[in-house]
Design a protein around this motif. Structure first.
Motif, PDB file in Angstrom:
ATOM      1  N   TYR A 124      59.524 -31.647 -34.645  1.00 26.06           N
ATOM      2  CA  TYR A 124      58.253 -31.340 -35.191  1.00 26.06           C
ATOM      3  C   TYR A 124      58.144 -31.118 -36.798  1.00 26.06           C
ATOM      4  O   TYR A 124      57.315 -30.425 -37.486  1.00 26.06           O
ATOM      5  N   PRO A 128      57.856 -32.995 -40.231  1.00 25.79           N
ATOM      6  CA  PRO A 128      56.726 -34.104 -40.663  1.00 25.79           C
ATOM      7  C   PRO A 128      57.848 -34.903 -41.492  1.00 25.79           C
ATOM      8  O   PRO A 128      58.820 -34.705 -41.955  1.00 25.79           O
ATOM      9  N   SER A 129      57.774 -36.395 -41.102  1.00 32.64           N
ATOM     10  CA  SER A 129      58.345 -37.365 -41.538  1.00 32.64           C
ATOM     11  C   SER A 129      58.783 -37.385 -43.096  1.00 32.64           C
ATOM     12  O   SER A 129      60.008 -37.381 -43.599  1.00 32.64           O
ATOM     13  N   GLY A 180      58.970 -35.850 -36.361  1.00 32.39           N
ATOM     14  CA  GLY A 180      57.698 -35.388 -35.622  1.00 32.39           C
ATOM     15  C   GLY A 180      56.636 -36.348 -36.139  1.00 32.39           C
ATOM     16  O   GLY A 180      55.427 -36.247 -35.757  1.00 32.39           O
ATOM     17  N   GLY A 181      56.724 -37.322 -36.945  1.00 30.80           N
ATOM     18  CA  GLY A 181      55.809 -38.221 -37.528  1.00 30.80           C
ATOM     19  C   GLY A 181      54.928 -37.565 -38.569  1.00 30.80           C
ATOM     20  O   GLY A 181      55.708 -36.771 -39.187  1.00 30.80           O
ATOM     21  N   ALA A 182      53.778 -38.230 -39.241  1.00 36.30           N
ATOM     22  CA  ALA A 182      53.159 -37.845 -40.280  1.00 36.30           C
ATOM     23  C   ALA A 182      53.107 -36.361 -40.490  1.00 36.30           C
ATOM     24  O   ALA A 182      53.268 -35.626 -41.505  1.00 36.30           O
ATOM     25  N   ASP A 183      52.405 -35.696 -39.386  1.00 36.04           N
ATOM     26  CA  ASP A 183      52.043 -34.049 -39.520  1.00 36.04           C
ATOM     27  C   ASP A 183      53.126 -33.433 -38.714  1.00 36.04           C
ATOM     28  O   ASP A 183      52.819 -32.302 -38.679  1.00 36.04           O
ATOM     29  N   ASP A 221      53.362 -35.912 -33.486  1.00 41.25           N
ATOM     30  CA  ASP A 221      53.025 -37.077 -32.913  1.00 41.25           C
ATOM     31  C   ASP A 221      53.734 -36.988 -31.538  1.00 41.25           C
ATOM     32  O   ASP A 221      53.143 -37.470 -30.444  1.00 41.25           O
ATOM     33  N   VAL A 222      54.963 -36.541 -31.280  1.00 39.34           N
ATOM     34  CA  VAL A 222      55.643 -36.218 -30.304  1.00 39.34           C
ATOM     35  C   VAL A 222      54.857 -35.427 -29.350  1.00 39.34           C
ATOM     36  O   VAL A 222      54.491 -35.626 -28.046  1.00 39.34           O
ATOM     37  N   ARG A 249      51.782 -34.534 -29.324  1.00 40.20           N
ATOM     38  CA  ARG A 249      50.665 -34.857 -28.703  1.00 40.20           C
ATOM     39  C   ARG A 249      50.965 -35.703 -27.382  1.00 40.20           C
ATOM     40  O   ARG A 249      49.988 -35.561 -26.644  1.00 40.20           O
ATOM     41  N   ARG A 250      51.782 -36.501 -27.480  1.00 39.25           N
ATOM     42  CA  ARG A 250      52.158 -37.385 -26.389  1.00 39.25           C
ATOM     43  C   ARG A 250      52.549 -36.630 -24.949  1.00 39.25           C
ATOM     44  O   ARG A 250      52.093 -36.865 -23.860  1.00 39.25           O
ATOM     45  N   GLN A 294      51.844 -25.136 -38.099  1.00 42.41           N
ATOM     46  CA  GLN A 294      51.049 -26.203 -37.078  1.00 42.41           C
ATOM     47  C   GLN A 294      50.502 -25.624 -36.013  1.00 42.41           C
ATOM     48  O   GLN A 294      50.195 -26.288 -35.327  1.00 42.41           O
TER      49      GLN A 294
END
Length: 281
Positions: free
Chosen positions: A189, A191-192, A213-216, A219-220, A222-223, A246
């Motif tokens: 979690y 952010p990139s 965990g991606g931009a914010d 991402d993972v 939410r999946r 978050q």
């Protein structure tokens, strides 16, 4: 090296003062070298390295590895987590003490014999700790990183658990659909754009897939939340860790998936855990 087993730690480690094969000057030298390398808890780390070394030469080699920046847990080959000694191989995510709050909450809500799934399992520490706390469980763990899968098998296998390799739910046996009682998801979690700001021990020595965990940072997550209802049994629980900032977005993801959210905080461990319950019959 000491054996690494997913079993409760028993008693205090033997201090160097009662180790006849390690003299005090060697111990003092180890402390000094660790402190010079920036290890804040140099004495405690030296105690552990002394306990792990079979000979003075092996102690020297361990100190060199730690002073070079390797995480202590990778040097030792194990981490203490929720009272267990958990094997941690090089490159594998080191379980954080704050994540014990997640296991503690799951143990308070689950019943012995529960079907437990540990997604993004890393070393398998969460699933192993929860199974140990419950006494018995049908345990499955999964990770996309082959190194993590191999490590988790060392920790989960002795408990009768199964470890699967693959991307989130795609790794799991179809028979688990709709019958998972507890779904633990220690998702990345960070952010990139903030991965580069992590301590070097994590940034340089743990798999990026376990951190980014991606931009914010979500991402993972939410999946995981989107598909969780298909895998949870009625009344089943999804638990994951997140940061305080978050929480609103994480709770929204849980709600959007049709799960009932609840936020648990542990001020002592600086941990925030979100619980999502599948409440439909």
């Amino acid at each position: 090296m000491l054996p690494v087993l997913p079993v409760p730690l028993k008693g205090p480690r033997m201090p160097p003062s009662v180790r006849p094969d390690v003299d005090r000057p060697a111990y003092a030298d180890a402390v000094a070298r660790l402190r010079a390398a920036g290890c804040v808890f140099a004495e405690e780390e030296a105690d552990l390295l002394v306990a792990a070394a079979a000979t003075p030469a092996e102690l020297d080699a361990l100190v060199v590895r730690r002073a070079s920046g390797l995480p202590l847990e990778h040097v030792l080959g194990w981490a203490e987590f929720a009272g267990l000694r958990v094997a941690v191989d090089p490159g594998v995510f080191v379980p954080r003490r704050r994540t014990e709050a997640l296991v503690r909450e799951a143990a308070a809500l689950a019943a012995p014999g529960a079907v437990v799934v540990d997604l993004c399992c890393g070393s398998g520490a969460l699933g192993a700790a929860l199974t140990t706390a419950l006494g018995r469980a049908e345990l499955h763990a999964a990770d996309i990183d082959p190194a993590a899968v191999a490590c988790a098998r060392r920790n989960v296998g002795p408990l009768g658990g199964h470890v699967h390799e693959g991307d989130l739910y795609a790794a799991l046996p179809a028979a688990l659909r709709g019958r998972t009682d507890v779904l633990l998801a220690n998702v990345p979690y960070v952010p990139s754009g903030e991965v580069a700001l992590l301590p070097a021990e994590a940034r340089d020595h743990e798999a990026r897939v376990a951190l980014d965990g991606g931009a914010d940072g979500l991402d993972v997550l939410r999946r995981v939340t989107a598909d969780a209802p298909r895998w949870l049994a009625p009344g089943g629980l999804l638990l994951f860790e997140t940061s305080e900032r978050q929480v609103p977005a994480a709770v929204a993801a849980v709600t959007d998936a049709g799960l009932a959210p609840r936020v648990v905080t542990d001020e002592e461990l600086y941990a925030t855990v979100v619980v999502g319950e599948r409440a439909d019959a």
